[in-house]
Scaffold this active site. Sequence first.
Site, PDB file in Angstrom:
ATOM      1  N   ARG A  67       0.824  -1.221   0.000  1.00 42.99           N
ATOM      2  CA  ARG A  67       0.000   0.000   0.000  1.00 42.99           C
ATOM      3  C   ARG A  67       0.857   1.270   0.000  1.00 42.99           C
ATOM      4  NH1 ARG A  67      -3.658   2.406   4.613  1.00 42.99           N
ATOM      5  NH2 ARG A  67      -5.265   3.491   3.418  1.00 42.99           N
ATOM      6  N   HIS A  71       0.356   4.722  -2.178  1.00 48.32           N
ATOM      7  CA  HIS A  71       0.159   6.045  -1.580  1.00 48.32           C
ATOM      8  C   HIS A  71       1.309   6.992  -1.909  1.00 48.32           C
ATOM      9  CE1 HIS A  71      -3.227   5.202   1.540  1.00 48.32           C
ATOM     10  NE2 HIS A  71      -3.438   4.592   0.390  1.00 48.32           N
ATOM     11  N   GLY A  77       3.902  11.643  -7.866  1.00 45.80           N
ATOM     12  CA  GLY A  77       4.646  10.559  -8.515  1.00 45.80           C
ATOM     13  C   GLY A  77       5.400   9.695  -7.516  1.00 45.80           C
ATOM     14  N   SER A  81       7.900  10.766  -1.492  1.00 46.50           N
ATOM     15  CA  SER A  81       7.430  11.933  -0.729  1.00 46.50           C
ATOM     16  C   SER A  81       6.680  11.466   0.517  1.00 46.50           C
ATOM     17  CB  SER A  81       6.544  12.836  -1.590  1.00 46.50           C
ATOM     18  OG  SER A  81       5.451  12.108  -2.123  1.00 46.50           O
ATOM     19  N   ASN A  99      -3.758   8.443   5.363  1.00 47.01           N
ATOM     20  CA  ASN A  99      -2.579   7.832   5.998  1.00 47.01           C
ATOM     21  C   ASN A  99      -2.614   7.801   7.526  1.00 47.01           C
ATOM     22  OD1 ASN A  99      -1.380   7.266   3.531  1.00 47.01           O
ATOM     23  ND2 ASN A  99      -0.330   9.252   3.428  1.00 47.01           N
ATOM     24  N   HIS A 198      -6.418  -5.706  -2.435  1.00 46.03           N
ATOM     25  CA  HIS A 198      -7.219  -5.908  -1.222  1.00 46.03           C
ATOM     26  C   HIS A 198      -7.496  -7.386  -0.969  1.00 46.03           C
ATOM     27  CE1 HIS A 198      -8.744  -1.448  -1.311  1.00 46.03           C
ATOM     28  NE2 HIS A 198      -7.458  -1.552  -1.041  1.00 46.03           N
TER      29      HIS A 198
HETATM   30  C1  HEM Z   1      -9.222   1.873  -5.794  1.00 44.48           C
HETATM   31  C2  HEM Z   1      -9.119   2.731  -4.819  1.00 44.48           C
HETATM   32  C3  HEM Z   1      -8.687   2.360  -3.439  1.00 44.48           C
HETATM   33  C4  HEM Z   1      -9.290   2.700  -2.283  1.00 44.48           C
HETATM   34  C5  HEM Z   1     -10.536   3.560  -2.137  1.00 44.48           C
HETATM   35  C6  HEM Z   1      -8.552   2.097  -1.205  1.00 44.48           C
HETATM   36  C7  HEM Z   1      -8.855   2.251   0.124  1.00 44.48           C
HETATM   37  C8  HEM Z   1      -8.273   1.529   1.143  1.00 44.48           C
HETATM   38  C9  HEM Z   1      -8.668   1.590   2.520  1.00 44.48           C
HETATM   39  C10 HEM Z   1      -9.754   2.491   3.089  1.00 44.48           C
HETATM   40  C11 HEM Z   1      -7.909   0.713   3.217  1.00 44.48           C
HETATM   41  C12 HEM Z   1      -7.976   0.416   4.717  1.00 44.48           C
HETATM   42  C13 HEM Z   1      -7.266   1.509   5.456  1.00 44.48           C
HETATM   43  C14 HEM Z   1      -7.571   1.514   6.938  1.00 44.48           C
HETATM   44  O1  HEM Z   1      -8.737   1.334   7.307  1.00 44.48           O
HETATM   45  O2  HEM Z   1      -6.633   1.744   7.729  1.00 44.48           O
HETATM   46  C15 HEM Z   1      -7.006   0.084   2.279  1.00 44.48           C
HETATM   47  C16 HEM Z   1      -6.079  -0.866   2.607  1.00 44.48           C
HETATM   48  C17 HEM Z   1      -5.199  -1.398   1.705  1.00 44.48           C
HETATM   49  N1  HEM Z   1      -5.027  -0.992   0.406  1.00 44.48           N
HETATM   50 FE1  HEM Z   1      -6.290   0.127  -0.685  1.00 44.48          FE
HETATM   51  N2  HEM Z   1      -7.516   1.391  -1.720  1.00 44.48           N
HETATM   52  C18 HEM Z   1      -7.536   1.514  -3.078  1.00 44.48           C
HETATM   53  C19 HEM Z   1      -6.617   1.009  -3.968  1.00 44.48           C
HETATM   54  C20 HEM Z   1      -5.482   0.326  -3.598  1.00 44.48           C
HETATM   55  C21 HEM Z   1      -4.370   0.056  -4.463  1.00 44.48           C
HETATM   56  C22 HEM Z   1      -4.259   0.542  -5.902  1.00 44.48           C
HETATM   57  C23 HEM Z   1      -3.469  -0.663  -3.734  1.00 44.48           C
HETATM   58  C24 HEM Z   1      -2.129  -1.183  -4.121  1.00 44.48           C
HETATM   59  C25 HEM Z   1      -1.663  -1.217  -5.343  1.00 44.48           C
HETATM   60  C26 HEM Z   1      -4.047  -0.842  -2.415  1.00 44.48           C
HETATM   61  C27 HEM Z   1      -3.486  -1.590  -1.412  1.00 44.48           C
HETATM   62  C28 HEM Z   1      -4.030  -1.726  -0.151  1.00 44.48           C
HETATM   63  C29 HEM Z   1      -3.565  -2.691   0.830  1.00 44.48           C
HETATM   64  C30 HEM Z   1      -2.522  -3.767   0.576  1.00 44.48           C
HETATM   65  C31 HEM Z   1      -4.279  -2.457   2.005  1.00 44.48           C
HETATM   66  C32 HEM Z   1      -4.099  -3.163   3.370  1.00 44.48           C
HETATM   67  C33 HEM Z   1      -2.993  -2.421   4.116  1.00 44.48           C
HETATM   68  C34 HEM Z   1      -2.668  -2.980   5.497  1.00 44.48           C
HETATM   69  O3  HEM Z   1      -3.179  -3.996   5.930  1.00 44.48           O
HETATM   70  O4  HEM Z   1      -1.829  -2.321   6.170  1.00 44.48           O
HETATM   71  N3  HEM Z   1      -5.243  -0.208  -2.364  1.00 44.48           N
HETATM   72  N4  HEM Z   1      -7.243   0.612   1.040  1.00 44.48           N
END
Ligand code: HEM
Length: 333
Positions: A67, A71, A77, A81, A99, A198
């Site tokens: 993630r 971010h 880019g 940062s 974040n 996810h």
């Molecule tokens: C499509 C739009 C996306 C949205 C709206 C989104 C949103 C989120 C949210 C809300 C969380 C949970 C954060 C929390 O509650 O602390 C999350 C976790 C995560 N996201 Fe996304 N995300 C998106 C796309 C992506 C992309 C493109 C990637 C990687 C290429 C990604 C990788 C992850 C991963 C691996 C987690 C789990 C992180 C952890 O367990 O520490 N996400 N995301």
Amino acid sequence: MSQSKNFLIIFCVLALAPLGLCGKAGSGGYLYPQFYDHSCPKAQEIVKSVVAKAVMKEPRMAASLLRLHFHDCFVKGCDASLLLDSSGTIISEKRSVPNTNSARGFEVLDEIKSALEKACPLTVSCADMLALAARDSTVLTGGPSWVVPLGRRDSTGASLSGSNNNIPAPNNTFQTILTKFKLKGLDIVDLVALSGSHTIGNARCTSFRQRLYNQTGNGQPDFTLDQSYAAQLRTRCPQSGGDQTLFFLDFVSPIKFDNSYFKNLLAYKGLLSSDEILVTQNQVTRQLVKQYAENQELFFEQFAKSMVKMGNITPLTGSRGQIRKRCRQVNKY
Ligand code: HEM
């Protein structure tokens, strides 16, 4: 420019670029996988061993590191940062809404950096470390591998507003999320494939509570969420309190990188609204979800391609930016 570098760039343009292995940076610089072959031949090995140790200690760390690359790349880019702490005129992106209390794994990047500084001082950028750690994390959890184009340099600034505005939010509409991807040069296929991240990791109750109690402001839950799954989620994510309680994004196989995320979506058991809308709001994304649910190989192939594409978002190359000595602060000289 040295002859060997010239050669690599020509090789990159003619041979690797069509394969997606070299990225053309926004302002003309190129990334290529052999960037550290001479200056720090052990770079990739060092990153991999620190990441492997961290993931062994805590499996979720793979998700957290994956993630971080996302971010980072969506804000100014892929320039690390995100890793800067606040100091002087810099306001850290770590303070942004997406974040705060959420982005994690920064200590692992510190450890990678200190190992790299010992082996080859001031050579490997924090931005490249993020790209490599994302790939290694994917592989370690069972996902696909890919060759990482390298040569990104590190920013000397951060953008809190960019972090707040460019990173999609879990309650954004489908159109808003797609627009945020398109603004970064990513398309609808990238959106679905990358959302497949996810398949690992966690989300906090606060990131999806709205779906359980008041999705559209009329006191009703989100009816596109399986109602027995919703009831189960409500027991640990109450209407108020428990904001930071953690839930698996993919309850079927939370630490395995596979295609069960897409299968969950088709069963209306996607945790975030931003996940479920991929099947409820658009026919193109719905078809892609179906294909990835049926064919894990296809998902893996596209995921690898889309990760390379995301990693190519406007990197700093050549003499722009710097190679930070510590990822948390810009060099003082
Ligand atoms: C499509 C739009 C996306 C949205 C709206 C989104 C949103 C989120 C949210 C809300 C969380 C949970 C954060 C929390 O509650 O602390 C999350 C976790 C995560 N996201 Fe996304 N995300 C998106 C796309 C992506 C992309 C493109 C990637 C990687 C290429 C990604 C990788 C992850 C991963 C691996 C987690 C789990 C992180 C952890 O367990 O520490 N996400 N995301």
